[in-house]
Design a protein around this motif. Structure first.
Motif, short mmCIF file in Angstrom:
data_model
loop_
_atom_site.label_atom_id
_atom_site.label_comp_id
_atom_site.label_asym_id
_atom_site.label_seq_id
_atom_site.Cartn_x
_atom_site.Cartn_y
_atom_site.Cartn_z
N PRO A 1 -39.06 -73.51 105.45
CA PRO A 1 -39.59 -72.63 104.55
C PRO A 1 -40.14 -71.40 105.06
N ASP A 2 -40.71 -70.55 104.29
CA ASP A 2 -41.38 -69.37 104.58
C ASP A 2 -42.79 -69.62 104.77
N VAL A 3 -43.38 -70.67 103.98
CA VAL A 3 -44.87 -71.07 104.10
C VAL A 3 -44.82 -72.66 103.72
N VAL A 4 -45.69 -73.34 104.28
CA VAL A 4 -46.00 -74.82 104.04
C VAL A 4 -47.51 -74.68 103.58
N VAL A 5 -47.34 -75.60 102.41
CA VAL A 5 -48.72 -75.87 101.54
C VAL A 5 -48.88 -77.14 101.68
N TYR A 6 -50.04 -77.61 102.08
CA TYR A 6 -50.21 -79.14 102.29
C TYR A 6 -51.52 -79.61 101.75
N HIS A 7 -51.40 -80.94 101.57
CA HIS A 7 -52.61 -81.61 101.34
C HIS A 7 -53.27 -82.25 102.55
N PRO A 8 -54.59 -82.21 102.59
CA PRO A 8 -55.29 -82.71 104.00
C PRO A 8 -54.65 -84.01 104.46
N LYS A 9 -54.33 -85.03 103.43
CA LYS A 9 -53.56 -86.44 104.05
C LYS A 9 -52.47 -86.01 104.80
N VAL A 10 -51.70 -84.94 104.60
CA VAL A 10 -50.56 -84.86 105.42
C VAL A 10 -50.99 -84.10 106.67
N LEU A 11 -51.18 -84.96 107.73
CA LEU A 11 -52.06 -84.32 108.96
C LEU A 11 -50.88 -83.56 109.69
N SER A 12 -49.68 -84.01 109.61
CA SER A 12 -48.62 -83.31 110.42
C SER A 12 -48.40 -81.99 110.14
N ALA A 13 -48.48 -81.74 108.85
CA ALA A 13 -47.88 -80.31 108.21
C ALA A 13 -48.29 -78.98 108.77
N PRO A 14 -49.70 -78.71 109.09
CA PRO A 14 -50.10 -77.78 109.63
C PRO A 14 -49.65 -77.63 111.20
N ALA A 15 -49.65 -78.64 111.76
CA ALA A 15 -49.33 -78.51 113.10
C ALA A 15 -47.91 -78.27 113.38
N ALA A 16 -46.95 -78.92 112.54
CA ALA A 16 -45.54 -78.67 112.36
C ALA A 16 -45.34 -77.41 111.83
N ALA A 17 -46.11 -76.72 111.38
CA ALA A 17 -45.76 -75.35 110.96
C ALA A 17 -46.15 -74.35 111.78
N GLN A 18 -47.18 -74.57 112.49
CA GLN A 18 -47.55 -73.82 113.49
C GLN A 18 -46.56 -73.69 114.84
N ARG A 19 -46.01 -74.97 115.33
CA ARG A 19 -45.11 -75.14 116.17
C ARG A 19 -43.56 -74.31 115.76
N LEU A 20 -43.55 -74.30 114.46
CA LEU A 20 -42.48 -73.71 114.13
C LEU A 20 -42.30 -72.15 113.53
N GLY A 21 -43.53 -71.80 113.85
CA GLY A 21 -43.97 -70.32 113.57
C GLY A 21 -44.06 -69.94 112.08
N ILE A 22 -44.40 -70.86 111.19
CA ILE A 22 -44.51 -70.82 109.86
C ILE A 22 -46.01 -70.65 109.45
N PRO A 23 -46.29 -69.78 108.64
CA PRO A 23 -47.79 -69.91 107.98
C PRO A 23 -48.05 -70.97 107.15
N SER A 24 -49.11 -71.73 107.31
CA SER A 24 -49.48 -72.62 106.58
C SER A 24 -50.74 -72.54 105.65
#
Length: 398
Positions: free
Chosen positions: A97-120
């Motif tokens: 995706p171009d952007v990742v939008v995540y619920h706080p329970k999905v702990l891996s989402a922001p870290a994965a987005a950062q590692r992939l160069g995607i804003p979250s």
């Protein structure tokens, strides 16, 4: 713009994300939403994938008991969270995706987005992560801690530590060699400012958008329900996914409290939080597993509910008073918010539910009807999803 939405929890956590997905799709964006299994929310017209965790089953097996959760933490909860975190990473990688939008329970989402160069973008369906001096964390059962309010947010922010092994295992699924982005760029809080005004000390990156609700759709209702809605004043009662204590005793208390106030009772049993005994059934009681809130709440005189954020907004939107029976987490917070805003009496904790306590609360709710109707008009005028989509569109690109 490709948007990856990820949410976890019960139906109240899923439906706001679906409202956002539909609003973004209507603006021409490509949206995929990762959700828990068996959420009960309507997936029609949406591109959804599974996070391989069934919150409904967890609640069914152990209710809302912290003791039960502690007993099964290693054997049930930790493995389930591990599956969710890994599934989230896999879906983000697959969708690109171009952007990742995540619920706080999905702990891996922001870290994965950062590692992939995607804003979250973080979505706080309950404002429990952004500290403020104005009120304590909604998951802390306290009216106010005064100058210590900001410190009450630390426990909720420490969840990553509890699942650090599962988080690392999920992140090990990522391909190497990408340039990290700046991390989470914004926080969206889908809460109505007419219920909870924006604290002055929140940073500018935190947007109080207004509630995310799908555009109401006309639905056909069966003859029995239609006749009940037309039959006179009634109170709606439903506790969603909450399941604790004696459901039969609670159901009898609800019916008796309604009758003492000259009201009929429309009862939604949900996941087992209410059971109406045959001995108290009558022509003034209708029991369903669930009903469409937007079809029945505007017709009700009041609503008895658990105080989940989604139900709080649905009742406020309908313009009727709330009698909140909180069970866990943020529910006492929302009950107190509604009481302060003149939208309901003091909350009645579920352990203190009796026919007497609910009858008193329903009686007090009558004095809240004018304020509830006024607030309902204001909430219905909001378009929180449009505000949120605008924020996401502003994050497009590097």
């Amino acid at each position: 713009m490709k948007m990856m939405l990820l949410t976890a929890g019960t139906r109240g956590d899923v439906e706001p994300f679906f409202a956002l997905a539909r609003a973004a799709g209507a603006r021409g964006h490509e949206v995929r939403t990762a959700i828990p299994e068996n959420s009960g929310a309507d997936t029609a017209s949406l591109d959804t994938v599974s996070l391989r965790m069934d919150f409904a089953q967890l609640v069914s097996d152990q209710g809302v008991s912290p003791r039960a959760a502690a007993r099964t933490f290693k054997t049930v909860i930790r493995p389930a969270v591990g599956r969710l975190l890994s599934a989230a990473v896999e879906h983000i990688v697959a969708f690109a995706p171009d952007v990742v939008v995540y619920h706080p329970k999905v702990l891996s989402a922001p870290a994965a987005a950062q590692r992939l160069g995607i804003p979250s973008v973080l979505v706080e369906t309950v404002p429990a992560l952004t500290p403020t001096r104005e009120f304590p964390s909604p998951i802390i059962p306290a009216a106010s801690l005064g100058p210590l309010n900001r410190f009450s947010y630390a426990p909720a922010r420490a969840a990553t530590l509890m699942f650090r092994r599962e988080l690392q295992a999920a992140l090990d699924l990522l391909p190497p060699g990408r340039t990290p982005a700046a991390g989470t760029r914004a926080t969206l809080i889908p809460v109505s400012p007419h219920l909870l005004p924006r604290p002055a000390d929140w940073p500018a990156s935190v947007r109080l958008t207004g509630h995310w609700a799908a555009k109401p759709m006309a639905m056909e209702i069966d003859d029995e329900l239609a006749a009940f809605l037309d039959g006179g004043d009634f109170v709606y009662a439903g506790f969603g996914s909450m399941k604790a204590g004696d459901a039969r005793e609670r159901g009898a208390a609800i019916v008796e409290a309604a009758r003492r106030n000259g009201l009929r009772a429309l009862v939604a049993t949900g996941w087992g939080g209410i059971e109406v005994p045959a001995a108290v059934m009558g022509g003034d009681v209708l029991v369903r597993e669930s009903v469409a809130h937007h079809m029945v709440l505007p017709r009700a005189a009041a609503a008895i509910h658990h105080g989940g954020a989604g139900t709080v907004h649905a009742v406020a939107r309908a313009g009727i008073p709330s009698v909140v029976v909180p069970f866990i987490a943020d529910q006492p917070f929302w009950g107190a918010v509604l009481h302060r805003r003149g939208l309901g009496p003091q909350p009645v904790p579920y352990r203190k539910v009796t026919a007497d306590s609910l009858a008193r609360a329903l009686g007090e709710a009558r004095s809240c009807r004018i304020q509830a109707a006024r607030t309902g008009g204001l909430v219905r005028a909001e378009d929180g999803t449009a505000v949120a989509v605008g924020v996401l569109e502003g994050l497009a690109g590097p």
